[in-house]
Design a protein around this motif. Structure first.
Motif, PDB file in Angstrom:
ATOM      1  N   LEU A 175       0.851  -1.196   0.000  1.00 41.70           N
ATOM      2  CA  LEU A 175       0.000   0.000   0.000  1.00 41.70           C
ATOM      3  C   LEU A 175       0.881   1.238   0.000  1.00 41.70           C
ATOM      4  O   LEU A 175       1.919   1.281   0.673  1.00 41.70           O
ATOM      5  N   GLU A 176       0.446   2.240  -0.711  1.00 45.00           N
ATOM      6  CA  GLU A 176       1.223   3.466  -0.843  1.00 45.00           C
ATOM      7  C   GLU A 176       0.363   4.675  -0.507  1.00 45.00           C
ATOM      8  O   GLU A 176      -0.824   4.710  -0.826  1.00 45.00           O
ATOM      9  N   ASP A 177       0.992   5.651   0.138  1.00 45.16           N
ATOM     10  CA  ASP A 177       0.348   6.936   0.461  1.00 45.16           C
ATOM     11  C   ASP A 177      -0.944   6.714   1.235  1.00 45.16           C
ATOM     12  O   ASP A 177      -2.052   6.884   0.724  1.00 45.16           O
ATOM     13  N   GLY A 178      -0.804   6.366   2.506  1.00 42.30           N
ATOM     14  CA  GLY A 178      -1.987   6.087   3.298  1.00 42.30           C
ATOM     15  C   GLY A 178      -1.816   6.396   4.771  1.00 42.30           C
ATOM     16  O   GLY A 178      -0.792   6.940   5.209  1.00 42.30           O
ATOM     17  N   THR A 179      -2.851   6.034   5.530  1.00 37.47           N
ATOM     18  CA  THR A 179      -2.887   6.264   6.968  1.00 37.47           C
ATOM     19  C   THR A 179      -3.296   4.978   7.661  1.00 37.47           C
ATOM     20  O   THR A 179      -4.189   4.264   7.182  1.00 37.47           O
ATOM     21  N   ARG A 180      -2.666   4.684   8.815  1.00 39.37           N
ATOM     22  CA  ARG A 180      -2.954   3.458   9.562  1.00 39.37           C
ATOM     23  C   ARG A 180      -3.437   3.829  10.959  1.00 39.37           C
ATOM     24  O   ARG A 180      -2.820   4.640  11.656  1.00 39.37           O
ATOM     25  N   TYR A 181      -4.557   3.217  11.365  1.00 47.82           N
ATOM     26  CA  TYR A 181      -5.139   3.439  12.686  1.00 47.82           C
ATOM     27  C   TYR A 181      -5.115   2.113  13.436  1.00 47.82           C
ATOM     28  O   TYR A 181      -5.612   1.094  12.939  1.00 47.82           O
ATOM     29  N   ASP A 221      -8.517  -0.293  19.891  1.00 50.66           N
ATOM     30  CA  ASP A 221      -9.696  -1.101  20.157  1.00 50.66           C
ATOM     31  C   ASP A 221     -10.945  -0.299  19.839  1.00 50.66           C
ATOM     32  O   ASP A 221     -11.042   0.890  20.197  1.00 50.66           O
ATOM     33  N   PRO A 222     -11.935  -0.924  19.195  1.00 48.63           N
ATOM     34  CA  PRO A 222     -13.178  -0.200  18.896  1.00 48.63           C
ATOM     35  C   PRO A 222     -13.853   0.285  20.180  1.00 48.63           C
ATOM     36  O   PRO A 222     -13.895  -0.430  21.183  1.00 48.63           O
ATOM     37  N   GLY A 223     -14.367   1.506  20.162  1.00 42.13           N
ATOM     38  CA  GLY A 223     -15.051   2.087  21.323  1.00 42.13           C
ATOM     39  C   GLY A 223     -14.141   2.851  22.243  1.00 42.13           C
ATOM     40  O   GLY A 223     -14.613   3.458  23.207  1.00 42.13           O
ATOM     41  N   LYS A 224     -12.838   2.813  22.010  1.00 34.58           N
ATOM     42  CA  LYS A 224     -11.887   3.548  22.848  1.00 34.58           C
ATOM     43  C   LYS A 224     -11.242   4.650  22.027  1.00 34.58           C
ATOM     44  O   LYS A 224     -11.124   4.559  20.809  1.00 34.58           O
ATOM     45  N   ALA A 225     -10.789   5.687  22.741  1.00 38.02           N
ATOM     46  CA  ALA A 225     -10.257   6.867  22.061  1.00 38.02           C
ATOM     47  C   ALA A 225      -8.741   6.831  21.906  1.00 38.02           C
ATOM     48  O   ALA A 225      -8.159   7.754  21.346  1.00 38.02           O
ATOM     49  N   ASP A 226      -8.085   5.782  22.451  1.00 45.60           N
ATOM     50  CA  ASP A 226      -6.616   5.761  22.414  1.00 45.60           C
ATOM     51  C   ASP A 226      -6.099   5.102  21.119  1.00 45.60           C
ATOM     52  O   ASP A 226      -5.369   4.114  21.148  1.00 45.60           O
ATOM     53  N   TYR A 227      -6.494   5.642  20.006  1.00 49.56           N
ATOM     54  CA  TYR A 227      -6.036   5.128  18.719  1.00 49.56           C
ATOM     55  C   TYR A 227      -4.645   5.664  18.413  1.00 49.56           C
ATOM     56  O   TYR A 227      -4.310   6.805  18.732  1.00 49.56           O
ATOM     57  N   GLN A 228      -3.848   4.828  17.797  1.00 49.14           N
ATOM     58  CA  GLN A 228      -2.551   5.234  17.289  1.00 49.14           C
ATOM     59  C   GLN A 228      -2.690   5.507  15.788  1.00 49.14           C
ATOM     60  O   GLN A 228      -3.189   4.665  15.049  1.00 49.14           O
ATOM     61  N   VAL A 229      -2.265   6.664  15.384  1.00 44.89           N
ATOM     62  CA  VAL A 229      -2.403   7.087  13.994  1.00 44.89           C
ATOM     63  C   VAL A 229      -1.023   7.294  13.399  1.00 44.89           C
ATOM     64  O   VAL A 229      -0.161   7.934  14.017  1.00 44.89           O
ATOM     65  N   GLY A 230      -0.829   6.698  12.234  1.00 46.99           N
ATOM     66  CA  GLY A 230       0.460   6.852  11.566  1.00 46.99           C
ATOM     67  C   GLY A 230       0.274   6.955  10.062  1.00 46.99           C
ATOM     68  O   GLY A 230      -0.545   6.244   9.476  1.00 46.99           O
ATOM     69  N   LYS A 231       1.028   7.870   9.453  1.00 45.09           N
ATOM     70  CA  LYS A 231       0.983   8.007   8.012  1.00 45.09           C
ATOM     71  C   LYS A 231       2.188   7.295   7.407  1.00 45.09           C
ATOM     72  O   LYS A 231       3.237   7.188   8.032  1.00 45.09           O
ATOM     73  N   PHE A 232       2.025   6.803   6.208  1.00 40.27           N
ATOM     74  CA  PHE A 232       3.110   6.056   5.577  1.00 40.27           C
ATOM     75  C   PHE A 232       3.122   6.347   4.074  1.00 40.27           C
ATOM     76  O   PHE A 232       2.103   6.693   3.474  1.00 40.27           O
ATOM     77  N   LYS A 233       4.307   6.179   3.527  1.00 35.75           N
ATOM     78  CA  LYS A 233       4.465   6.233   2.076  1.00 35.75           C
ATOM     79  C   LYS A 233       4.361   4.837   1.462  1.00 35.75           C
ATOM     80  O   LYS A 233       3.935   4.684   0.318  1.00 35.75           O
ATOM     81  N   ARG A 234       4.747   3.832   2.276  1.00 37.57           N
ATOM     82  CA  ARG A 234       4.729   2.458   1.778  1.00 37.57           C
ATOM     83  C   ARG A 234       4.482   1.523   2.960  1.00 37.57           C
ATOM     84  O   ARG A 234       5.175   1.592   3.967  1.00 37.57           O
ATOM     85  N   TYR A 235       3.488   0.676   2.807  1.00 38.02           N
ATOM     86  CA  TYR A 235       3.130  -0.262   3.878  1.00 38.02           C
ATOM     87  C   TYR A 235       2.923  -1.649   3.249  1.00 38.02           C
ATOM     88  O   TYR A 235       2.234  -1.783   2.218  1.00 38.02           O
ATOM     89  N   THR A 236       3.521  -2.677   3.854  1.00 35.84           N
ATOM     90  CA  THR A 236       3.458  -4.039   3.318  1.00 35.84           C
ATOM     91  C   THR A 236       2.713  -4.933   4.285  1.00 35.84           C
ATOM     92  O   THR A 236       3.004  -4.936   5.493  1.00 35.84           O
ATOM     93  N   ALA A 237       1.749  -5.698   3.770  1.00 32.50           N
ATOM     94  CA  ALA A 237       0.961  -6.628   4.592  1.00 32.50           C
ATOM     95  C   ALA A 237       0.911  -7.990   3.903  1.00 32.50           C
ATOM     96  O   ALA A 237       0.670  -8.074   2.689  1.00 32.50           O
ATOM     97  N   SER A 238       1.151  -9.028   4.672  1.00 32.79           N
ATOM     98  CA  SER A 238       1.079 -10.388   4.129  1.00 32.79           C
ATOM     99  C   SER A 238      -0.382 -10.758   3.885  1.00 32.79           C
ATOM    100  O   SER A 238      -1.257 -10.479   4.713  1.00 32.79           O
ATOM    101  N   ILE A 239      -0.656 -11.399   2.770  1.00 25.88           N
ATOM    102  CA  ILE A 239      -2.039 -11.776   2.453  1.00 25.88           C
ATOM    103  C   ILE A 239      -2.188 -13.260   2.192  1.00 25.88           C
ATOM    104  O   ILE A 239      -3.223 -13.710   1.702  1.00 25.88           O
ATOM    105  N   GLY A 240      -1.216 -14.079   2.514  1.00 25.28           N
ATOM    106  CA  GLY A 240      -1.382 -15.520   2.320  1.00 25.28           C
ATOM    107  C   GLY A 240      -0.074 -16.249   2.441  1.00 25.28           C
ATOM    108  O   GLY A 240       1.011 -15.666   2.497  1.00 25.28           O
ATOM    109  N   GLU A 241      -0.204 -17.579   2.515  1.00 20.32           N
ATOM    110  CA  GLU A 241       0.976 -18.408   2.623  1.00 20.32           C
ATOM    111  C   GLU A 241       1.750 -18.384   1.320  1.00 20.32           C
ATOM    112  O   GLU A 241       1.297 -17.890   0.305  1.00 20.32           O
ATOM    113  N   SER A 242       2.909 -18.987   1.346  1.00 17.77           N
ATOM    114  CA  SER A 242       3.756 -19.015   0.170  1.00 17.77           C
ATOM    115  C   SER A 242       3.052 -19.734  -0.962  1.00 17.77           C
ATOM    116  O   SER A 242       2.439 -20.775  -0.769  1.00 17.77           O
ATOM    117  N   GLN A 243       3.178 -19.173  -2.135  1.00 14.55           N
ATOM    118  CA  GLN A 243       2.571 -19.763  -3.327  1.00 14.55           C
ATOM    119  C   GLN A 243       3.668 -20.080  -4.320  1.00 14.55           C
ATOM    120  O   GLN A 243       4.434 -19.210  -4.727  1.00 14.55           O
TER     121      GLN A 243
END
Length: 366
Positions: free
Chosen positions: A206-212, A215-237
């Motif tokens: 993911l490029e040019d985004g924001t990450r929050y 826990d839902p219902g609580k106000a202590d969210y951590q907010v971070g902006k990024f230029k590049r974010y990598t997330a695993s989406i599955g086992e090795s193929q």
């Protein structure tokens, strides 16, 4: 002869009609199944037509065998019902004289079945797997329609995309929520694409985004902006490679193999054209119809025989694959059907005799 040309012409037109009807039914059923899977996000919308085409090629031999059997059965049953068969038999012909005209119609189709089964079928099955693998590699993003929420196969992530270009599996305006390890992470990004690492692991970049994170219902969210974010989406193929199952293996690789599964697959492929010929021969005595009785028990018996025969071949193939029997088991199923066809053919040559008496004469008992 006149009756041979007339029979061949009627068999051809009947076969065309039967094939079109069966093909329409089967393709419609498969299309509904594919559309349902596409609506659920399991496959990409653009993959439906190709997968149906590959599946139809793989199913073609069975469809053609059934077409030949039904066509011969229907045409000859009509000749009995309309008393045409009586006329020909009264002219000095026997049921054995009908074998060659039927074989003249069946043999070209049996050769076609052999070609598709031995060469086209494995290729189509492999291509279907390759195409499905390509779709699987991008299914987390591309298998969903823009504007639709999609849950990952692990049920830990939810995706939403606004636009998908189809180039390099790239998308824009992406929403992703990750609920791994009891934490809720929400990501908004302007752009994103799927790539594969050297070890085969698929990742979403993911490029040019924001990450929050919080826990839902609580106000202590951590907010971070990024230029590049990598997330695993599955086992090795693993990359697309050799055939993944025996149906996809080219016939030349099956020849001479000592692997029981390969022997079973080769015997099954060789059985397809043989089945086409034997079932056409069996349809000749099974088509007998007594207009005075008005019963169509012959059609029910033909349908039952077809299913028993096909199930027998399937069981024999499974036994060969498991190493319980040799290739002779499939040959035995064919031999039993051939003996049944010849016995019924000899019996129908003298329809005035009861079946028991006709059977006794076959074995030389008076």
């Amino acid at each position: 002869m006149v009756f041979q040309k007339s029979l061949t012409r009627e068999l051809t037109f009947t076969a065309l009609g039967v094939f079109v009807v069966l093909l329409a039914i089967i393709v419609s059923t498969q299309a509904i199944n594919m559309l349902g899977r596409a609506a659920e996000g399991q496959i990409a919308n653009e993959a439906i037509t190709a997968l149906i085409g590959f599946w139809t090629l793989g199913f073609f031999p069975v469809l053609m065998i059934l077409t030949v059997f039904v066509s011969v059965l229907v045409v000859l049953t009509r000749t009995w019902r309309d008393h045409e068969m009586v006329v020909w038999l009264s002219a000095g012909l026997s049921l054995r004289d009908w074998i060659w005209p039927i074989m003249r119609f069946t043999l070209p189709l049996a050769i076609l079945v052999a070609g598709v089964t031995l060469f086209v079928g494995p290729w189509a099955d492999q291509r279907s797997q390759d195409y499905a693998e390509i779709i699987k590699r991008r299914e987390e993003v591309s298998a969903i329609a823009p504007g639709v929420f999609k849950e990952s196969s692990s049920a830990t992530k939810v995706y939403f995309i606004e636009n998908y270009t189809g180039q390099n599996s790239a998308a824009s305006n992406i929403f992703m929520q990750d609920m791994t390890d009891g934490k809720v992470s929400t990501v908004f990004a302007k752009h994103g694409y799927i790539t594969t690492k050297k070890d085969g692991e698929r990742v979403l970049v993911l490029e040019d985004g924001t990450r929050y994170v919080g826990d839902p219902g609580k106000a202590d969210y951590q907010v971070g902006k990024f230029k590049r974010y990598t997330a695993s989406i599955g086992e090795s193929q693993m990359a697309t490679g050799p055939a993944g199952n025996r149906q996809s293996i080219p016939t030349r690789q099956l020849l001479g193999s000592s692997n029981p599964e390969y022997k079973a697959e080769l015997a099954w492929r060789l059985s397809m054209p043989i089945s086409c010929i034997l079932l056409a021969l069996l349809a000749l005595p099974l088509s007998y119809y007594n207009p005075r009785s008005g019963h169509t028990y012959n059609l029910l018996f033909a349908l039952l025989t077809f299913f028993v025969y096909q199930n027998g071949l399937t069981v024999a193939r499974n036994w060969i694959a498991q190493g319980k029997t040799g290739v002779w088991s499939i040959a035995l199923v064919h031999a039993l059907l051939l003996l049944l066809a010849l016995a019924l053919l000899r019996h129908r040559n003298r329809p005035q005799l009861p079946f028991g008496q006709s059977l006794a004469q076959m074995f030389g008992k008076n």
